[in-house]
Design a protein around this motif. Structure first.
Motif, short mmCIF file in Angstrom:
data_model
loop_
_atom_site.label_atom_id
_atom_site.label_comp_id
_atom_site.label_asym_id
_atom_site.label_seq_id
_atom_site.Cartn_x
_atom_site.Cartn_y
_atom_site.Cartn_z
N UNK A 32 0.95 -0.91 -0.21
CA UNK A 32 0.00 0.25 0.14
C UNK A 32 0.77 1.00 -0.28
N UNK A 33 2.20 1.67 0.66
CA UNK A 33 2.92 2.76 0.41
C UNK A 33 4.31 2.50 -0.39
N UNK A 34 3.70 1.78 -1.68
CA UNK A 34 4.92 1.51 -2.96
C UNK A 34 5.27 2.76 -3.26
N UNK A 35 6.02 3.00 -3.17
CA UNK A 35 6.76 4.38 -4.08
C UNK A 35 7.12 3.78 -5.50
N UNK B 71 4.00 9.02 -3.93
CA UNK B 71 2.71 7.92 -3.40
C UNK B 71 1.81 9.32 -3.97
N UNK B 72 1.22 8.52 -5.09
CA UNK B 72 -0.03 8.96 -5.29
C UNK B 72 -1.46 8.87 -5.04
N UNK C 252 0.99 13.81 -5.30
CA UNK C 252 1.35 13.37 -5.37
C UNK C 252 2.37 13.53 -3.65
N UNK C 253 2.48 12.70 -2.85
CA UNK C 253 2.98 12.80 -1.85
C UNK C 253 4.78 12.70 -1.46
N UNK C 254 5.01 13.34 -0.97
CA UNK C 254 6.64 13.32 -1.76
C UNK C 254 6.94 12.50 0.35
N UNK C 255 7.81 11.19 -0.43
CA UNK C 255 8.28 10.46 0.58
C UNK C 255 9.43 9.97 0.83
#
Length: 171
Positions: free
Chosen positions: A40-43, A48-49, A113-116
């Motif tokens: 679920x948190x594959x970047x 993350x879209x 996008x969430x920048x992780x």
């Protein structure tokens, strides 16, 4: 308040949302299953879209950008994440229409996008998911199929805009 929609695999996450007790909450974040992180948190490119919606409505229209990319009209588990939660966790959001993999041009502006960037960022995003489990919604495959078929009939999308496999399953 704006929300961001993220597809998750609900079964990979804890049963309840994150505790309000800080010590307990930290332990809950530390005990997130590895499958939740890797599925679920594959970047991609440390991002993350997400898809922005102006309000949480719990309607299938909120996930159209997601379902247009499906290969089959499958069940879709999502969470609505408030912009406040991202702010609390210090996760940067960037609008990114050029990364939007959606065939409807007018929807691209809703892609973010969430920048992780690192291990700590993944943990923060896991915390965001846990905090947002109370805003979980499941759309069954039948609902997805009906909506996509309706969009084809109304010419909101055309056969060429979706995968051949998806077209076969909904027509």
């Amino acid at each position: 308040m704006a929300y961001y929609v993220r597809k998750i695999s609900r079964s990979k996450w804890q049963e309840s949302q994150l505790s309000t007790d800080e010590v307990k909450a930290l332990e809950e974040v530390r005990s997130v299953k590895a499958d939740a992180i890797t599925n679920c948190i594959k970047t991609t490119g440390n991002k993350l879209s997400l898809w922005k919606v102006d309000e949480k409505r719990d309607v299938i229209e909120d996930i159209i950008p997601l379902i247009l990319g499906f290969e089959r009209p499958d069940t879709c588990d999502i969470i609505y994440i408030s912009d406040e939660v991202f702010l609390q966790e210090g996760i940067l959001l960037e609008q990114s229409s050029e990364d939007a993999n959606v065939p409807i041009e007018s929807l691209k502006k809703y892609h973010y996008n969430a920048v992780v960037k690192d291990y700590e960022g993944l943990g923060k995003f896991a915390k965001v998911v846990l905090k947002s489990l109370n805003n979980y919604k499941r759309f069954k495959g039948k609902e997805v199929k009906i909506k996509l078929k309706e969009m084809l009939i109304n010419h909101e999308i055309e056969k060429e805009m979706i995968s051949d496999k998806l077209y076969e399953k909904i027509s």
